[in-house]
Motif scaffolding. Structure first.
Motif, mmCIF file in Angstrom:
data_model
loop_
_atom_site.group_PDB
_atom_site.id
_atom_site.type_symbol
_atom_site.label_atom_id
_atom_site.label_comp_id
_atom_site.label_asym_id
_atom_site.label_seq_id
_atom_site.Cartn_x
_atom_site.Cartn_y
_atom_site.Cartn_z
ATOM 1 N N ALA A 71 0.830 -1.210 0.000
ATOM 2 C CA ALA A 71 0.000 0.000 0.000
ATOM 3 C C ALA A 71 0.867 1.265 0.000
ATOM 4 O O ALA A 71 0.495 2.277 -0.612
ATOM 5 C CB ALA A 71 -0.924 -0.007 1.216
ATOM 6 N N GLU A 72 2.009 1.212 0.674
ATOM 7 C CA GLU A 72 2.894 2.386 0.739
ATOM 8 C C GLU A 72 3.431 2.751 -0.638
ATOM 9 O O GLU A 72 3.451 3.933 -1.008
ATOM 10 C CB GLU A 72 4.054 2.094 1.693
ATOM 11 C CG GLU A 72 5.018 3.255 1.839
ATOM 12 C CD GLU A 72 6.224 2.927 2.707
ATOM 13 O OE1 GLU A 72 7.157 3.751 2.767
ATOM 14 O OE2 GLU A 72 6.251 1.827 3.309
ATOM 15 N N GLN A 73 3.860 1.752 -1.397
ATOM 16 C CA GLN A 73 4.380 2.025 -2.744
ATOM 17 C C GLN A 73 3.260 2.460 -3.692
ATOM 18 O O GLN A 73 3.453 3.321 -4.545
ATOM 19 C CB GLN A 73 5.100 0.790 -3.303
ATOM 20 C CG GLN A 73 6.255 0.293 -2.448
ATOM 21 C CD GLN A 73 7.316 1.354 -2.204
ATOM 22 O OE1 GLN A 73 7.628 2.164 -3.080
ATOM 23 N NE2 GLN A 73 7.865 1.370 -0.999
ATOM 24 N N LEU A 74 2.083 1.877 -3.531
ATOM 25 C CA LEU A 74 0.915 2.283 -4.335
ATOM 26 C C LEU A 74 0.572 3.742 -4.069
ATOM 27 O O LEU A 74 0.249 4.500 -4.995
ATOM 28 C CB LEU A 74 -0.275 1.383 -4.025
ATOM 29 C CG LEU A 74 -1.642 1.827 -4.582
ATOM 30 C CD1 LEU A 74 -1.619 1.869 -6.113
ATOM 31 C CD2 LEU A 74 -2.744 0.888 -4.095
ATOM 32 N N ALA A 75 0.657 4.150 -2.793
ATOM 33 C CA ALA A 75 0.299 5.528 -2.419
ATOM 34 C C ALA A 75 1.168 6.550 -3.141
ATOM 35 O O ALA A 75 0.697 7.629 -3.534
ATOM 36 C CB ALA A 75 0.418 5.699 -0.906
ATOM 37 N N LYS A 76 2.448 6.230 -3.353
ATOM 38 C CA LYS A 76 3.351 7.145 -4.065
ATOM 39 C C LYS A 76 2.879 7.342 -5.507
ATOM 40 O O LYS A 76 2.891 8.463 -6.030
ATOM 41 C CB LYS A 76 4.777 6.600 -4.057
ATOM 42 C CG LYS A 76 5.425 6.514 -2.690
ATOM 43 C CD LYS A 76 6.803 5.871 -2.821
ATOM 44 C CE LYS A 76 7.398 5.528 -1.472
ATOM 45 N NZ LYS A 76 8.692 4.831 -1.600
ATOM 46 N N ALA A 77 2.468 6.247 -6.139
ATOM 47 C CA ALA A 77 1.999 6.343 -7.526
ATOM 48 C C ALA A 77 0.684 7.110 -7.595
ATOM 49 O O ALA A 77 0.462 7.904 -8.518
ATOM 50 C CB ALA A 77 1.833 4.944 -8.114
ATOM 51 N N ARG A 78 -0.187 6.853 -6.630
ATOM 52 C CA ARG A 78 -1.473 7.571 -6.610
ATOM 53 C C ARG A 78 -1.248 9.066 -6.433
ATOM 54 O O ARG A 78 -1.889 9.895 -7.075
ATOM 55 C CB ARG A 78 -2.350 7.033 -5.478
ATOM 56 C CG ARG A 78 -3.116 5.768 -5.830
ATOM 57 C CD ARG A 78 -3.901 5.249 -4.643
ATOM 58 N NE ARG A 78 -4.863 4.216 -5.036
ATOM 59 C CZ ARG A 78 -5.445 3.393 -4.182
ATOM 60 N NH1 ARG A 78 -5.158 3.462 -2.883
ATOM 61 N NH2 ARG A 78 -6.318 2.488 -4.606
ATOM 62 N N GLU A 79 -0.317 9.421 -5.561
ATOM 63 C CA GLU A 79 -0.046 10.833 -5.272
ATOM 64 C C GLU A 79 0.405 11.585 -6.521
ATOM 65 O O GLU A 79 0.095 12.758 -6.701
ATOM 66 C CB GLU A 79 1.036 10.914 -4.179
ATOM 67 C CG GLU A 79 1.424 12.328 -3.785
ATOM 68 C CD GLU A 79 2.571 12.355 -2.783
ATOM 69 O OE1 GLU A 79 3.347 13.330 -2.805
ATOM 70 O OE2 GLU A 79 2.696 11.400 -2.001
ATOM 71 N N ARG A 80 1.129 10.889 -7.412
ATOM 72 C CA ARG A 80 1.707 11.549 -8.582
ATOM 73 C C ARG A 80 1.096 11.063 -9.894
ATOM 74 O O ARG A 80 1.696 11.241 -10.954
ATOM 75 C CB ARG A 80 3.225 11.288 -8.599
ATOM 76 C CG ARG A 80 3.952 11.834 -7.380
ATOM 77 C CD ARG A 80 4.226 13.309 -7.548
ATOM 78 N NE ARG A 80 4.882 13.875 -6.396
ATOM 79 C CZ ARG A 80 5.618 14.978 -6.402
ATOM 80 N NH1 ARG A 80 5.774 15.631 -7.535
ATOM 81 N NH2 ARG A 80 6.170 15.450 -5.310
ATOM 82 N N ARG A 81 -0.091 10.462 -9.818
ATOM 83 C CA ARG A 81 -0.671 9.835 -11.014
ATOM 84 C C ARG A 81 -0.861 10.820 -12.162
ATOM 85 O O ARG A 81 -0.706 10.457 -13.339
ATOM 86 C CB ARG A 81 -2.007 9.170 -10.668
ATOM 87 C CG ARG A 81 -2.567 8.313 -11.814
ATOM 88 C CD ARG A 81 -3.670 7.399 -11.325
ATOM 89 N NE ARG A 81 -4.730 8.128 -10.691
ATOM 90 C CZ ARG A 81 -5.695 8.807 -11.336
ATOM 91 N NH1 ARG A 81 -5.685 8.844 -12.647
ATOM 92 N NH2 ARG A 81 -6.637 9.435 -10.678
ATOM 93 N N ALA A 82 -1.140 12.059 -11.864
ATOM 94 C CA ALA A 82 -1.357 13.058 -12.915
ATOM 95 C C ALA A 82 -0.106 13.280 -13.758
ATOM 96 O O ALA A 82 -0.183 13.705 -14.913
ATOM 97 C CB ALA A 82 -1.805 14.382 -12.291
#
Length: 629
Positions: free
Chosen positions: A130-141
């Protein structure tokens, strides 16, 4: 042509091909061991195994799942995870799909992770949790090319309304998808593997830049196929070995160990939890392990601290045994060099036998009792620490390579290893020393170049294939290489004297069992100074016996008694240095240097500009008002 040259000349185009061949040759043999934590969270881990056929089933499912997602050959798949068996399975799945792995350290922050994903144009991200996924979600744009995130451990992953449909899938779901695809396209993975060419991109590894953005190093399939065959040709390892693999697989040093293992077919126990190393060694009982120097330094410091805690008599025995160990190793290596047989004088051999019973046997047992050889790389190992372990029967074979050379360019020969050198070049690798002392390399392990940076590539890679390493070194008449320093790290004092800081730092680590990290400073100054970070467990153990019990690390290093204590080790260091190399002043840091603060790379190399910038005031305080020459 020698057997080694024949082996290398006849290499297949890719490690994916080697993997298919390995599975066919020894399907039921054990390939990987990995820990499963106890269900209660208490007690020892339960270690499970995968045979080569078990591994292949999962690897081919992952590959087919990626193909079904529309992944094309050479498209980048990013992999952000700590070292675990799923990292290896995912990487092999990516390669068997004909795609290319972009490695991302799990400690990398969201901003830099996004830069790597964007620069590599990664289409899929395999995220550990979940921690690594959160980084991608934060910068998905910022990541329009990122079509999917595959999560290895979906625990704690919550659905998000902002995620595009199907953007997040679990690794288990990807494997299930792949198996469904294989049911209707049974030859899909086989066709992808057979279509791989030697020059096709396999891996994109971003170097940990000390300044500016990291550069993506392009390593084609042929690099890894060559490494697999070259490692096998050294004769250091056999199919019967057990490797303990904990190094970060996002780093080229960890990554190359996968290739060698597939070629040889030996067992690899995989667990990247560094805090579990001491606990795992007696369980895994490895015959072979690769590590960075900091691990051996920590073991040495830990043994010394334990001896000191046992009282003055026990510590004196340790110090005596350490001296015997070093003398025995130096004499043995010297006689081997001259006669081809390792031996020492009768008197020294007798002392060594006593020291072995008192100290060395316990040290070998702590490493699992079966360790035949350990390889040290990524940074310089202090020769005195190397000689200590060598004399104790822990044979540390230093090697040398860079991300740009697929990690392994030099390795010490087994019986003929020489502490303080990085050994001889692997078969197929050429070396020469430039007029200014820089080491130049050429061969099948050298990168294609930096991703999207032709000008940066041209700065280090000549048209005829010679790669400028940026390291300074010397070759012995019989081909052993000694690294003296980084070209850019050489210090020139205001008096015009050149100093290799890594050499001084390494000597201090051998002298002082309480040091964790040290940075020698002196460029354009009239004398050298040092920033010293102490090993927390070791110095707190000393503090307990010296009136500082219950104090925090920061309070202990600020105490005048601690400064005076470490000053004694600095004086001992200076006794063995040239006048212009000596450390005139030092400061103890309020905390250790670490990866999280950006002061060390994930492979634990010192980032000098970062540390010097962060502790600029401390450095300046050592030069304020001074005119000392």
């Amino acid at each position: 042509m020698t057997d080694a040259q024949t082996l290398i000349e006849n290499r297949p185009p890719s490690v994916a091909t080697l993997f298919v061949q390995r599975v066919a040759a020894t399907p039921e043999a054990e390939a990987y061991r990995y820990p499963v934590p106890a269900a209660s969270g208490q007690g020892p881990d339960d270690w499970k195994s995968l045979s080569w056929s078990d591994a292949a089933e999962r690897v081919y499912a992952i590959a087919a799942g990626l193909v079904d997602l529309g992944v094309q050959p050479e498209e980048r798949i990013a992999l952000a995870s700590a070292t675990r068996v799923e990292w290896i399975l995912a990487d092999l799945g990516i390669l068997c799909a004909g795609a290319a792995t972009t490695t991302v350290y799990p400690q990398t922050n969201a901003e830099e992770s996004a830069y790597i994903l964007a620069d590599s144009e990664s289409r899929v991200l395999v995220a550990e949790d979940a921690e690594q996924l959160a980084k991608a979600r934060e910068r998905r744009a910022e990541l329009p090319n990122l079509k999917h995130v595959v999560v290895i451990d979906p625990t704690g992953v919550e659905p998000s309304d902002e995620d595009p449909e199907g953007w997040v899938v679990s690794l288990a779901d990807l494997e299930e998808r792949g198996n469904r695809y294989l049911a209707t396209h049974p030859s899909a993975v086989k066709e992808r593997v057979e279509a791989i060419t030697a020059e096709q991109l396999a891996t994109l590894i971003y170097t940990s830049g000390t300044t500016g953005r990291p550069k993506g190093v392009r390593l084609p399939h042929d690099n890894w196929s060559y490494m697999a065959k070259a490692i096998a040709s050294t004769g250091l390892l056999t199919k019967d070995d057990v490797q303990y693999l904990w190094l970060p697989l996002a780093h080229v040093f960890g990554k190359v160990l996968i290739s060698g293992q597939i070629e040889l077919g030996h067992v690899t126990a995989v667990d990247g939890r560094v805090d579990k190393i001491i606990e795992n060694l007696p369980v895994v009982q490895p015959t072979y392990m690769a590590a960075v120097p900091r691990i051996f330094e920590k073991v040495y410091n830990g043994v010394a601290a334990k001896a000191r805690a046992g009282g003055a008599a026990k510590y004196k025995i340790f110090q005596w045994a350490a001296g015997v160990s070093r003398a025995y190793a130096k004499e043995s290596q010297d006689t081997f060099r001259r006669t081809g047989k390792a031996s020492a004088s009768l008197g020294l051999t007798a002392k060594h036998k006593v020291a072995d019973a008192l100290v060395y046997a316990k040290l070998r047992e702590a490493f699992g009792g079966r360790l035949r050889a350990a390889v040290s790389g990524s940074a310089a190992l202090s020769p005195e620490i190397g000689f200590f372990f060598a004399g104790a029967g822990i044979h540390i074979l230093e090697g040398y390579g860079l991300t740009e050379s697929s990690a392994a360019s030099f390795i010490n020969p087994a019986e003929a290893y020489r502490t303080g050198t990085v050994g001889k070049p692997l078969t197929g690798t050429e070396v020469r020393i430039a007029d200014d002392g820089e080491i130049l390399l050429r061969g099948p392990g050298i990168m294609q170049g930096y991703h999207g940076l032709p000008e940066k590539t041209a700065e280090v890679l000549e048209a005829d294939g010679w790669f400028h390493t940026g390291d300074i070194g010397e070759l012995s008449p019989d081909g052993y290489l000694r690294i003296t320093d980084r070209k850019k790290d050489l210090i020139k004092t205001s008096g015009g004297k050149y100093i290799a800081p890594a050499e001084v730092e390494g000597q201090f680590k051998a002298v002082c069992p309480f040091v964790s990290n040290i940075l020698v400073h002196g460029a354009d100054r009239n004398f050298c100074t040092a920033l010293i970070a102490l090993d927390e467990p070791a110095i707190l153990g000393w503090a307990k016996e010296n009136g500082l019990d219950g104090k925090s690390y920061a309070e202990v290093v600020a105490a005048p008694g601690t400064v005076q204590f470490i000053e004694g080790y600095v004086k001992r260091l200076n006794e063995g240095l040239q006048r212009w190399q000596t450390i005139k002043k030092f400061r103890l840091l309020p905390r250790d240097l670490d990866v999280e603060h950006g002061e060390l790379t994930p492979s634990l190399k010192l980032k000098r500009p970062v540390v010097e910038r962060e502790y600029k005031d401390l450095i300046e305080s050592m030069y304020d008002g001074s005119r000392e020459a």
